[in-house]
Scaffold this active site. Structure first.
Site, short mmCIF file in Angstrom:
data_model
loop_
_atom_site.label_atom_id
_atom_site.label_comp_id
_atom_site.label_asym_id
_atom_site.label_seq_id
_atom_site.Cartn_x
_atom_site.Cartn_y
_atom_site.Cartn_z
N ILE A 225 0.84 -1.21 0.00
CA ILE A 225 0.00 0.00 0.00
C ILE A 225 0.88 1.26 0.00
O ILE A 225 0.58 2.24 -0.70
CB ILE A 225 -0.96 0.02 1.21
CG1 ILE A 225 -1.73 -1.30 1.31
CG2 ILE A 225 -1.95 1.18 1.09
CD1 ILE A 225 -2.61 -1.42 2.56
N LEU B 281 13.07 -2.88 4.03
CA LEU B 281 13.11 -3.95 3.02
C LEU B 281 13.13 -5.32 3.69
O LEU B 281 14.07 -6.11 3.54
CB LEU B 281 14.28 -3.78 2.04
CG LEU B 281 14.23 -2.52 1.16
CD1 LEU B 281 15.42 -2.47 0.21
CD2 LEU B 281 12.92 -2.41 0.37
N THR B 282 12.08 -5.59 4.46
CA THR B 282 11.87 -6.95 4.99
C THR B 282 11.45 -7.83 3.82
O THR B 282 11.39 -7.36 2.67
CB THR B 282 10.72 -6.95 6.03
OG1 THR B 282 9.49 -6.62 5.35
CG2 THR B 282 10.98 -5.94 7.15
N ILE C 151 12.38 1.78 11.17
CA ILE C 151 11.70 2.87 11.89
C ILE C 151 12.05 2.85 13.38
O ILE C 151 11.80 3.83 14.08
CB ILE C 151 10.16 2.86 11.73
CG1 ILE C 151 9.54 1.54 12.20
CG2 ILE C 151 9.76 3.19 10.30
CD1 ILE C 151 8.02 1.59 12.38
N THR D 128 -5.74 -0.22 10.94
CA THR D 128 -6.53 -1.27 10.29
C THR D 128 -7.88 -1.44 10.97
O THR D 128 -8.01 -1.23 12.18
CB THR D 128 -5.75 -2.60 10.35
OG1 THR D 128 -6.62 -3.67 10.01
CG2 THR D 128 -5.19 -2.88 11.74
N ASP D 129 -8.87 -1.90 10.21
CA ASP D 129 -10.19 -2.20 10.80
C ASP D 129 -10.10 -3.40 11.75
O ASP D 129 -11.04 -3.65 12.51
CB ASP D 129 -11.26 -2.42 9.72
CG ASP D 129 -11.00 -3.62 8.82
OD1 ASP D 129 -9.96 -4.28 8.93
OD2 ASP D 129 -11.88 -3.90 7.97
N GLU D 130 -8.98 -4.15 11.70
CA GLU D 130 -8.86 -5.32 12.58
C GLU D 130 -8.76 -4.92 14.05
O GLU D 130 -8.97 -5.76 14.93
CB GLU D 130 -7.65 -6.19 12.19
CG GLU D 130 -7.80 -6.75 10.79
CD GLU D 130 -7.01 -8.03 10.53
OE1 GLU D 130 -6.43 -8.59 11.46
OE2 GLU D 130 -7.00 -8.47 9.36
N TYR E 90 -1.17 -9.64 15.57
CA TYR E 90 -1.05 -8.54 14.60
C TYR E 90 -1.97 -7.38 14.99
O TYR E 90 -1.52 -6.24 15.15
CB TYR E 90 -1.40 -9.02 13.18
CG TYR E 90 -1.71 -7.88 12.24
CD1 TYR E 90 -0.71 -6.99 11.83
CD2 TYR E 90 -3.01 -7.65 11.78
CE1 TYR E 90 -1.01 -5.91 10.99
CE2 TYR E 90 -3.31 -6.58 10.94
CZ TYR E 90 -2.30 -5.72 10.55
OH TYR E 90 -2.59 -4.65 9.72
N ALA F 207 -3.45 -6.76 17.76
CA ALA F 207 -3.12 -6.19 19.08
C ALA F 207 -1.93 -5.25 18.97
O ALA F 207 -1.88 -4.20 19.62
CB ALA F 207 -2.83 -7.31 20.07
N LYS G 21 -1.08 -3.52 16.29
CA LYS G 21 -1.56 -2.29 15.62
C LYS G 21 -2.35 -1.43 16.62
O LYS G 21 -2.23 -0.21 16.63
CB LYS G 21 -2.43 -2.63 14.40
CG LYS G 21 -1.69 -3.28 13.25
CD LYS G 21 -0.63 -2.40 12.61
CE LYS G 21 -1.20 -1.25 11.82
NZ LYS G 21 -0.14 -0.49 11.09
N LYS H 114 -1.10 -12.89 1.03
CA LYS H 114 -2.47 -12.53 1.42
C LYS H 114 -3.42 -13.24 0.47
O LYS H 114 -3.05 -13.62 -0.66
CB LYS H 114 -2.65 -11.00 1.35
CG LYS H 114 -1.58 -10.21 2.08
CD LYS H 114 -1.71 -10.27 3.60
CE LYS H 114 -0.46 -9.82 4.33
NZ LYS H 114 -0.02 -8.45 4.12
N GLY I 246 -8.17 -18.47 16.11
CA GLY I 246 -8.88 -17.25 16.51
C GLY I 246 -9.44 -16.45 15.34
O GLY I 246 -9.60 -15.23 15.45
N HIS I 247 -9.73 -17.11 14.24
CA HIS I 247 -10.13 -16.45 12.98
C HIS I 247 -11.29 -15.46 13.18
O HIS I 247 -12.41 -15.87 13.50
CB HIS I 247 -10.55 -17.56 12.00
CG HIS I 247 -10.65 -17.13 10.58
ND1 HIS I 247 -10.73 -18.02 9.55
CD2 HIS I 247 -10.68 -15.90 10.00
CE1 HIS I 247 -10.80 -17.38 8.40
NE2 HIS I 247 -10.78 -16.09 8.66
#
Ligand code: NAD
Ligand code: DAU
Length: 339
Positions: free
Chosen positions: A12, A35-36, A60, A123-125, A147, A149, A151, A186, A272-273
């Protein structure tokens, strides 16, 4: 504006960089990216020769580097993150390091340089599994994976800087994003690239979990709107409003590629989907933003792009990629190991 775009070599972030340089001729962009495995300089090839663009490889969480760069720009837009839920379930540590500690390092640098704007791409998550209704920006956060948590942790630090120091931060919470240049781990790029090679499409559990699939250009125009027209201190949801399940994603890809239904394969469910995310986007629409790409159109464009750009994605399906794949995808009836 002079922007520092962290994580700008990812999916993105690189779209945002390409779009900013195309649509804001007066702007300059510095990208800081570690650059992971998910970062790729090739994503920035279309802007490499632009005199308004500069690339710096780094972390970062590197305080000295971030302090130096922050002093040379007006605005920081942070895309840098570990972003894949399944990898967070296997190894949460790097998610805490980048998505929480890395955000702290950026905030400290931005605070001492007195930036006019800081935008965190979230994120909306962070809202967690939403059984009914739609999440609004004032809802409590209820993340359920390492992930989401991490964010949410980054967000909470930002909230504290807003309150404690009057820090002018904007947060966007985007929904599941797809399109050109997405790393093929993804669901959408994985299923497209597997289908091209006649490999099975691994659907978690019963395939009924839904996501609000958002085309990457719409996500980036949403972030741009929040950055330029939004108010510091505010949060904005970014989504299109659709609810599409895993089976429909697979069926759409197989139809567009003319591949057989038999490539669909149910595998063991994600731990935990989260079954549903759904966000209310009235607040961002109130600033004049609207998504412009439907799911059907976006999927057609994305499938066409992966068909035409095999030299971009084939090297990414490397030995490391397949090692993770072997560990992650298990038969449906295999019990989860506690180890
Ligand atoms: P991505 O994994 O494709 O890219 C992440 C980028 O960040 C990569 O270029 C990587 O090299 C870089 N990076 C990672 N750790 C870093 C570090 N410590 N220092 C500097 N750079 C680092 O991710 P994406 O899908 O483009 O997501 C970008 C952002 O948007 C993330 O913050 C993610 O949480 C958020 N988001 C993603 C989606 C989605 O569906 N993909 C939806 C909503 C929000
Ligand atoms: O909603 C925003 C989030 O969307 C972002 O914050 C994340 O960075 C991004 O990765 C994405 O998270 P998801 O978990 O929604 O995306 P993913 O593509 O991993 O999974 C989408 C759905 O498809 C989910 O219900 C799980 C399912 N799935 C996924 C994969 C990778 C499968 O059935 N099979 C798969 O192989």
């Amino acid at each position: 504006m002079k922007l520092l775009v962290t994580g700008g070599a990812g999916f993105i972030g690189s779209e945002f960089v390409r779009m900013t340089l195309r649509t804001h001729p007066e702007d300059e962009v510095v990208v800081l990216d570690k650059l992971t495995y998910a970062g790729n300089r090739a994503n920035l090839a279309p802007v490499e020769s632009d005199a308004r663009f500069r690339f710096v490889q780094g972390d970062i969480a590197d305080r000295d580097l971030v302090n130096d760069l922050a002093g040379t720009v007006d605005v920081i837009v942070n895309f840098a993150a570990e972003s894949h839920v399944d990898r967070s379930l296997e190894s949460p540590g790097q998610f805490i390091q980048t998505d929480v500690h890395g955000v702290y390092v950026l905030l400290e640098a931005a605070r001492s340089s007195r930036h006019a704007r800081f935008l965190q791409v979230s994120t909306d998550e962070v809202y967690g599994d939403v059984t009914t209704g739609r999440s609004v920006e004032t809802d409590l956060l209820s993340p359920r994976s390492p992930y989401s948590a991490s964010k949410a942790g980054g967000e909470l630090l930002i909230w504290s800087y807003r309150t404690s120091y009057g820090f002018p931060a904007i947060i966007t919470r985007g929904s599941n994003t797809y399109g050109q240049y997405q790393f093929p781990e993804k669901i959408i790029p994985l299923f497209i690239t597997n289908a091209i090679d006649d490999r099975p499409l691994p659907i978690y559990g019963n395939g009924q979990a839904v996501r609000d699939y958002l085309f990457v250009e719409d996500h980036c125009s949403g972030i741009d709107t929040a950055l330029r027209k939004g108010s510091p201190g505010e949060n904005y949801n970014v989504g299109i409003g659709t609810e599409i399940n895993g089976i429909t994603v697979a069926d759409t890809i197989l139809r567009l590629l003319g591949k057989p239904d038999a490539l669909k394969e149910h595998v063991r469910d994600r731990l935990g989907h989260d079954q549903r995310y759904a966000i209310d986007t009235a607040k961002l629409r109130g600033l004049g933003w609207e998504p412009s790409v439907t799911f059907e159109e976006g999927m057609k464009r994305t499938v066409d792009w992966y068909v035409a750009n095999e030299e971009w994605w084939r090297p990414l399906k490397s030995r490391d990629f397949w090692e993770f794949y072997e560990r992650n995808y298990r038969p449906q009836d295999e019990p989860v190991s506690k180890g």
